[in-house]
Motif scaffolding. Structure first.
Motif, PDB file in Angstrom:
ATOM      1  N   GLY A  14       0.670  -1.136   0.002  1.00  0.00           N
ATOM      2  CA  GLY A  14      -0.056  -0.041   0.069  1.00  0.00           C
ATOM      3  C   GLY A  14       0.808   1.055  -0.225  1.00  0.00           C
ATOM      4  O   GLY A  14       0.232   2.605   0.195  1.00  0.00           O
ATOM      5  N   GLN A  15       2.231   1.228   0.036  1.00  0.00           N
ATOM      6  CA  GLN A  15       2.919   2.245   0.159  1.00  0.00           C
ATOM      7  C   GLN A  15       2.795   3.120  -1.317  1.00  0.00           C
ATOM      8  O   GLN A  15       3.037   4.386  -1.423  1.00  0.00           O
ATOM      9  N   ALA A  16       2.800   2.358  -2.553  1.00  0.00           N
ATOM     10  CA  ALA A  16       2.560   2.805  -3.768  1.00  0.00           C
ATOM     11  C   ALA A  16       1.495   2.097  -4.609  1.00  0.00           C
ATOM     12  O   ALA A  16       1.490   0.818  -4.368  1.00  0.00           O
ATOM     13  N   ARG A  17       1.564   2.512  -5.686  1.00  0.00           N
ATOM     14  CA  ARG A  17       0.541   2.037  -6.707  1.00  0.00           C
ATOM     15  C   ARG A  17       1.332   1.486  -8.100  1.00  0.00           C
ATOM     16  O   ARG A  17       2.013   2.513  -8.685  1.00  0.00           O
ATOM     17  N   ALA A  18       1.287   0.409  -8.608  1.00  0.00           N
ATOM     18  CA  ALA A  18       1.675  -0.023  -9.828  1.00  0.00           C
ATOM     19  C   ALA A  18       0.866   0.788 -10.942  1.00  0.00           C
ATOM     20  O   ALA A  18      -0.332   0.684 -10.830  1.00  0.00           O
ATOM     21  N   PHE A  19       1.640   1.410 -11.808  1.00  0.00           N
ATOM     22  CA  PHE A  19       1.254   2.422 -12.563  1.00  0.00           C
ATOM     23  C   PHE A  19       1.204   1.910 -14.346  1.00  0.00           C
ATOM     24  O   PHE A  19       0.119   1.590 -14.883  1.00  0.00           O
ATOM     25  N   LEU A  20       2.304   1.488 -14.628  1.00  0.00           N
ATOM     26  CA  LEU A  20       2.675   0.889 -16.053  1.00  0.00           C
ATOM     27  C   LEU A  20       3.772   0.097 -16.025  1.00  0.00           C
ATOM     28  O   LEU A  20       4.798   0.257 -15.123  1.00  0.00           O
ATOM     29  N   SER A  21       3.616  -1.069 -16.703  1.00  0.00           N
ATOM     30  CA  SER A  21       4.783  -2.029 -16.864  1.00  0.00           C
ATOM     31  C   SER A  21       5.334  -1.540 -18.165  1.00  0.00           C
ATOM     32  O   SER A  21       4.673  -1.134 -19.357  1.00  0.00           O
TER      33      SER A  21
ATOM     34  N   SER B  46       3.481  -7.829 -16.877  1.00  0.00           N
ATOM     35  CA  SER B  46       4.129  -8.711 -15.822  1.00  0.00           C
ATOM     36  C   SER B  46       2.978  -9.764 -15.496  1.00  0.00           C
ATOM     37  O   SER B  46       1.873  -9.598 -15.371  1.00  0.00           O
ATOM     38  N   GLU B  47       3.843 -11.045 -15.185  1.00  0.00           N
ATOM     39  CA  GLU B  47       2.939 -12.087 -14.572  1.00  0.00           C
ATOM     40  C   GLU B  47       2.765 -11.803 -13.209  1.00  0.00           C
ATOM     41  O   GLU B  47       1.444 -12.258 -12.881  1.00  0.00           O
ATOM     42  N   LEU B  48       3.233 -10.966 -12.512  1.00  0.00           N
ATOM     43  CA  LEU B  48       2.907 -10.762 -11.018  1.00  0.00           C
ATOM     44  C   LEU B  48       1.851  -9.524 -11.181  1.00  0.00           C
ATOM     45  O   LEU B  48       1.148  -9.482 -10.072  1.00  0.00           O
ATOM     46  N   LEU B  49       1.895  -8.699 -12.194  1.00  0.00           N
ATOM     47  CA  LEU B  49       1.010  -7.700 -11.859  1.00  0.00           C
ATOM     48  C   LEU B  49       0.221  -7.505 -13.328  1.00  0.00           C
ATOM     49  O   LEU B  49       0.247  -6.665 -14.314  1.00  0.00           O
ATOM     50  N   PRO B  50      -0.738  -8.588 -13.722  1.00  0.00           N
ATOM     51  CA  PRO B  50      -1.265  -8.720 -14.942  1.00  0.00           C
ATOM     52  C   PRO B  50      -2.305  -7.754 -15.179  1.00  0.00           C
ATOM     53  O   PRO B  50      -2.787  -7.642 -16.505  1.00  0.00           O
TER      54      PRO B  50
END
Length: 347
Positions: A225-232, A238-242
């Motif tokens: 929750g510290q930050a948000r995945a925005f773009l690959s 990413s398989e971890l962040l599909p």
């Protein structure tokens, strides 16, 4: 005369067979001697960034398995400075005893040579490679309360993105610089952090807007929750962040923008590489490489990595060296200068 020649030929063949037999007998003995060399020794497992980041976590996870394989004491040591260059320089210029190894970020390490970073005193093609721990896509993270909700927001008039980094070509730093150049963004890159964990804290406090980091680290930070995945930043998600879209999906890119992004992705295959000092005796190096391979292919370590999303995908030392040679040999002089101007803008 003929008899003498035949006699000489027989003698030569007999000598060759005897030498070969001696070498075959000596090789296992040398290997046994070098395996015994490591018993009870202290091995430094050097990390070039601070405690708590992805590279530090990998080192501390791997160390016990490698210690068991070698019968040695493997001690993780953080040598922070210049985004990992200080540690890599020390490894490159240390005694060739095989008692130090370093988990390096292959992407910025190769980039440091491409841009002729004056602080880089190593050569990835000459270091003794031990293998690739894992290679991975990179992710652009934004602060959890960031005004950038969708990719198009960074292109809005007045938008300004503050990035955190440790050094000019540390991975986060050069990734931010190349991203900003490729997408023609208004950016500020603030260097001097000890690692991705510290940058994530700065983002949580609202001091930074963005971080460019590996997908395994990004998944951990996003989950916290510290930050948000925005773009690959690769061509594939990413398989971890599909659910995180790629930069290629999110923007209409011209040829020059695509070249920048593809260049950065082309050196990503080096991933997290393990290296040791140059000139380690061949038999000792073979023992160390075999121990590293056994450790990194141990099902227990692989399962531990999967549980914590610190994935292990071992590749042989020869693969790592070939990738380094390719990365350093395919960029033209003109392209090197363009890259240097963007990445080393702060110098």
């Amino acid at each position: 005369m003929i008899a003498k020649i035949m006699s000489s030929a027989k003698i030569a063949r007999a000598t060759t067979v005897a030498v070969a037999a001696f070498l075959l007998a000596a090789a296992p003995a040398a290997a046994q001697d070098e395996a015994a060399f490591y018993k009870g020794k202290i091995i430094k497992f050097v990390v070039g960034v601070g405690v708590g980041g992805g590279f530090d976590t990998y080192a501390r996870m791997i160390a016990p398995y490698l210690a068991r394989e070698l019968g040695a004491n493997v001690v993780v040591e953080n040598q922070v400075g210049a985004g990992g260059i200080v540690a890599l320089n020390r490894i490159a210029n240390s005694p060739p005893d095989g008692l130090q190894l370093h988990i390096a970020n292959g992407t910025p390490a190769a980039l440091g040579q491409i841009v002729d970073n004056q602080n880089a005193r190593y050569d990835l093609t000459k270091l003794e490679h031990l293998g690739i721990v894992s290679a991975y896509p990179w992710i652009w993270l934004v602060a959890k309360d960031s005004p950038f909700k969708a990719p198009a927001d960074v292109l809005k008039p007045g938008a300004r993105v503050r990035w955190g980094g440790t050094g000019l070509n540390d991975g986060p730093g050069d990734g931010a610089a190349i991203t900003c150049e490729a997408l023609r963004l208004n950016c500020q890159i603030i260097l001097g952090y000890k690692g991705s964990a510290e940058i994530a804290l700065a983002m949580e406090r609202g001091e930074q807007d963005a971080l460019y980091v590996s997908d395994s680290s990004a998944a951990q930070i996003d989950k916290s929750g510290q930050a948000r995945a925005f773009l690959s930043m690769g061509r594939k998600r990413s398989e971890l962040l599909p659910n995180v879209p790629t930069v290629f999906e999110s923007f209409k890119l011209d040829d020059d923008q695509i070249w920048w992004l593809d260049f950065r992705n082309s050196i990503n295959d080096l991933g997290r590489i393990l290296v040791t000092t140059q000139g380690v005796p061949p038999a000792r190096l073979a023992v160390l490489r075999a121990a590293v391979k056994r450790a990194l292919t141990d099902p227990a370590l692989i399962a531990e990595g999967e549980k914590s999303q610190r994935y292990i995908a071992f590749q042989e030392p020869e693969v790592a060296r070939d990738l380094a040679v390719k990365a350093l040999g395919t960029v033209t002089a003109e392209q090197r200068e363009r890259i240097r101007k963007v990445v080393m803008k702060g110098q």
